[in-house]
Motif scaffolding. Structure first.
Motif, short mmCIF file in Angstrom:
data_model
loop_
_atom_site.label_atom_id
_atom_site.label_comp_id
_atom_site.label_asym_id
_atom_site.label_seq_id
_atom_site.Cartn_x
_atom_site.Cartn_y
_atom_site.Cartn_z
N SER A 186 14.80 10.44 2.34
CA SER A 186 14.00 10.54 0.84
C SER A 186 13.26 9.17 0.54
CB SER A 186 15.13 10.62 -0.19
OG SER A 186 16.06 9.47 -0.27
N MET A 187 13.48 8.29 1.42
CA MET A 187 12.70 6.99 1.19
C MET A 187 11.21 7.15 1.58
SD MET A 187 13.13 3.36 3.29
CE MET A 187 14.62 2.62 2.09
N SER A 188 10.45 6.61 0.78
CA SER A 188 8.98 6.91 0.53
C SER A 188 8.47 6.12 1.97
CB SER A 188 8.27 6.40 -0.66
OG SER A 188 6.93 6.18 -0.64
N ILE A 189 7.24 6.64 2.36
CA ILE A 189 6.41 6.02 3.58
C ILE A 189 5.46 5.40 2.92
CG2 ILE A 189 7.59 7.71 5.29
CD1 ILE A 189 4.81 8.99 5.35
N ASP A 190 5.04 5.54 1.50
CA ASP A 190 3.74 4.85 1.19
C ASP A 190 3.88 3.54 0.27
OD1 ASP A 190 2.11 7.20 1.49
OD2 ASP A 190 3.11 8.17 -0.14
N GLY A 191 2.83 2.96 0.05
CA GLY A 191 2.87 1.36 -0.85
C GLY A 191 3.99 0.43 -0.18
N THR A 192 3.65 0.40 1.33
CA THR A 192 4.53 -0.55 2.10
C THR A 192 3.70 -1.42 3.03
OG1 THR A 192 6.75 -0.77 3.37
CG2 THR A 192 5.38 1.19 3.40
N LEU A 193 4.32 -2.49 3.69
CA LEU A 193 3.56 -2.91 4.63
C LEU A 193 4.27 -2.39 6.10
CD1 LEU A 193 1.90 -5.02 5.98
CD2 LEU A 193 3.67 -6.61 6.13
N HIS A 194 3.37 -1.64 6.98
CA HIS A 194 4.02 -0.85 8.14
C HIS A 194 3.84 -1.75 9.31
CE1 HIS A 194 3.09 2.58 5.41
NE2 HIS A 194 4.19 3.00 6.14
N SER A 195 2.99 -2.56 9.35
CA SER A 195 2.32 -3.37 10.77
C SER A 195 1.55 -2.20 11.28
CB SER A 195 3.59 -3.32 11.82
OG SER A 195 4.13 -2.23 12.27
N LEU A 196 0.52 -2.41 12.24
CA LEU A 196 -0.40 -1.42 12.67
C LEU A 196 0.47 -0.46 13.44
CD1 LEU A 196 -3.38 -4.10 13.56
CD2 LEU A 196 -3.13 -2.21 11.94
N PHE A 197 1.33 -0.83 14.25
CA PHE A 197 2.16 0.24 14.91
C PHE A 197 2.81 1.09 13.92
CE2 PHE A 197 6.60 0.90 15.89
CZ PHE A 197 6.37 1.91 16.93
N GLY A 198 3.33 0.82 12.86
CA GLY A 198 3.98 1.68 11.96
C GLY A 198 2.93 2.46 11.42
N ALA A 199 1.70 2.05 11.15
CA ALA A 199 0.70 2.95 10.57
C ALA A 199 0.00 3.98 11.57
CB ALA A 199 -0.67 2.14 10.21
N SER A 200 0.06 3.67 12.96
CA SER A 200 -0.32 4.70 13.77
C SER A 200 0.70 5.64 14.17
CB SER A 200 -0.82 4.02 15.25
OG SER A 200 0.43 3.28 15.87
#
Length: 358
Positions: free
Chosen positions: A172-186
């Motif tokens: 249920s934790m959101s994946i939006d509005g957060t710092l992912h790192s570029l790896f996390g984004a890909s």
């Protein structure tokens, strides 16, 4: 003939899966071009693992040294075997958020474009096959760091009054509005694509968001492979650096066999478009300080480590994943390895490879 196609087949999870699936009676085609050596240097090469698979499995395993970014290199495999492919297990990736910042285009094309290639080829040539994707808890970015955390003697821990305390962080934790790192984004891009191919096209897709995936077959490097690299340093006396959070950052850890067994359960009864947090959960987790102490106890050697106050960008302070959702869908699956058992196996695996290298 039933075929499983495994990407990243010489890596930690891929190789474990190849052996597991071959034992279950499937023929396996592995796709792996050893980009891990490009990412992390020769010491992280999976060439030894490929040779081991080819030597031990014989004609049950066929290796294809293709780059998943190249559709033209992948398509002949699907065209030739599409009617026989019953499972596509996608474990290939650029896995380090530190490394991704060096070459963002390489990171994104491997993780996102490569995944899209595999999904589209599955849709065209083997739409009835199950498609399993190894995602990551990094899709949640640094949102876990906003949880109410309490500093204990050897670790950070979530406040007892929080809903995530008992079992860990759920889906249920959101994946939006957060710092992912570029790896996390890909990986977010790939993660959402896999979900969409399940929901929009009806493919039998499953997304597994792992914590620390580990085991004796890990080719650990400083930028990826927490326990494996720690074990290597513990055995050799090589200097190890702990980055930030006083060394009290917590990770859950899952043994590669337990993870692949989870994949097998999903393959038996796929649920299209599903997403699961998967890891050691409350059963198997540790902080950096606790892992160092455990390694010292098992090896009988003093660990050579230093501390850097600068934490890695987007790094989690506390990650314990809630695996209740997967357990509720597949109640016959369970974790076989606790933290001590995992550490012993990882150290044993490193001992074997160090001896072979001499």
């Amino acid at each position: 003939m039933a075929i499983a196609l495994v990407t990243g087949s010489a890596g930690l999870i891929g190789a474990e899966a190849v052996r597991f699936l071959a034992e279950k009676g499937l023929d396996v085609i592995g796709i792996d071009n050893d980009m891990r050596a490009y990412f992390f240097g020769g010491e992280a090469s999976t060439g030894w693992s490929r040779s081991q698979l080819e030597n031990t499995l014989g004609n049950r395993y066929r290796h294809v040294a293709a780059d998943i970014r190249e559709l033209a290199a992948l398509e002949p495999v699907f065209e030739q075997h599409g009617d026989e492919i019953v499972l596509v297990l996608h474990t290939a990736a650029q896995p380090s958020h530190d490394w991704a910042a060096r070459e963002p285009i390489t990171d994104f094309t491997v993780n996102a474009n490569g995944t899209l290639n595999l999904l589209e080829l599955t849709r065209r040539h083997c739409p009835e096959a199950a498609f399993i994707f190894t995602s990551t808890n990094k899709v949640y970015g640094d949102t876990p760091n906003r949880l109410p955390l309490v500093e204990l003697e050897t670790r950070w821990e979530i406040d007892e009054g929080h809903a995530f305390h008992a079992n860990g962080i759920d889906e249920s934790m959101s994946i939006d509005g957060t710092l992912h790192s570029l790896f996390g984004a890909s990986k977010v891009a790939a993660d959402v694509l896999v979900q969409e191919y399940g929901r929009y096209f009806g493919l039998k897709t499953g997304v597994f968001r792992g914590g620390c995936l580990t085991g004796p077959g890990h080719s650990g490097a400083e930028l990826h492979g927490f326990l494996a690299y720690l074990a290597k340093c513990a055995l050799t006396g090589k200097a190890y650096t702990v980055f930030g959070y006083k060394g009290k950052q917590v990770r859950d850890n899952i043994h590669s066999h337990d993870l692949v067994n989870a994949f097998w359960h999903f393959f038996q009864a796929p649920r299209p478009g599903e997403v699961y947090n998967i890891g050691g959960g409350r059963h198997a987790n540790c902080s950096m300080l606790e892992a160092i102490a455990m390694a010292e106890k098992i090896t009988g050697k003093t660990f050579n480590w230093s501390y850097s106050e600068e934490n890695r960008i987007g790094d989690h302070i506390w990650w314990v994943g809630d695996i209740s959702r997967f357990r509720s869908h597949f109640p016959d699956w369970s974790l076989q390895y606790d933290m001590r058992g995992i550490m012993e196996q990882v150290i044993e695996g490193q001992q074997v490879r160090l001896a072979d290298a001499q």
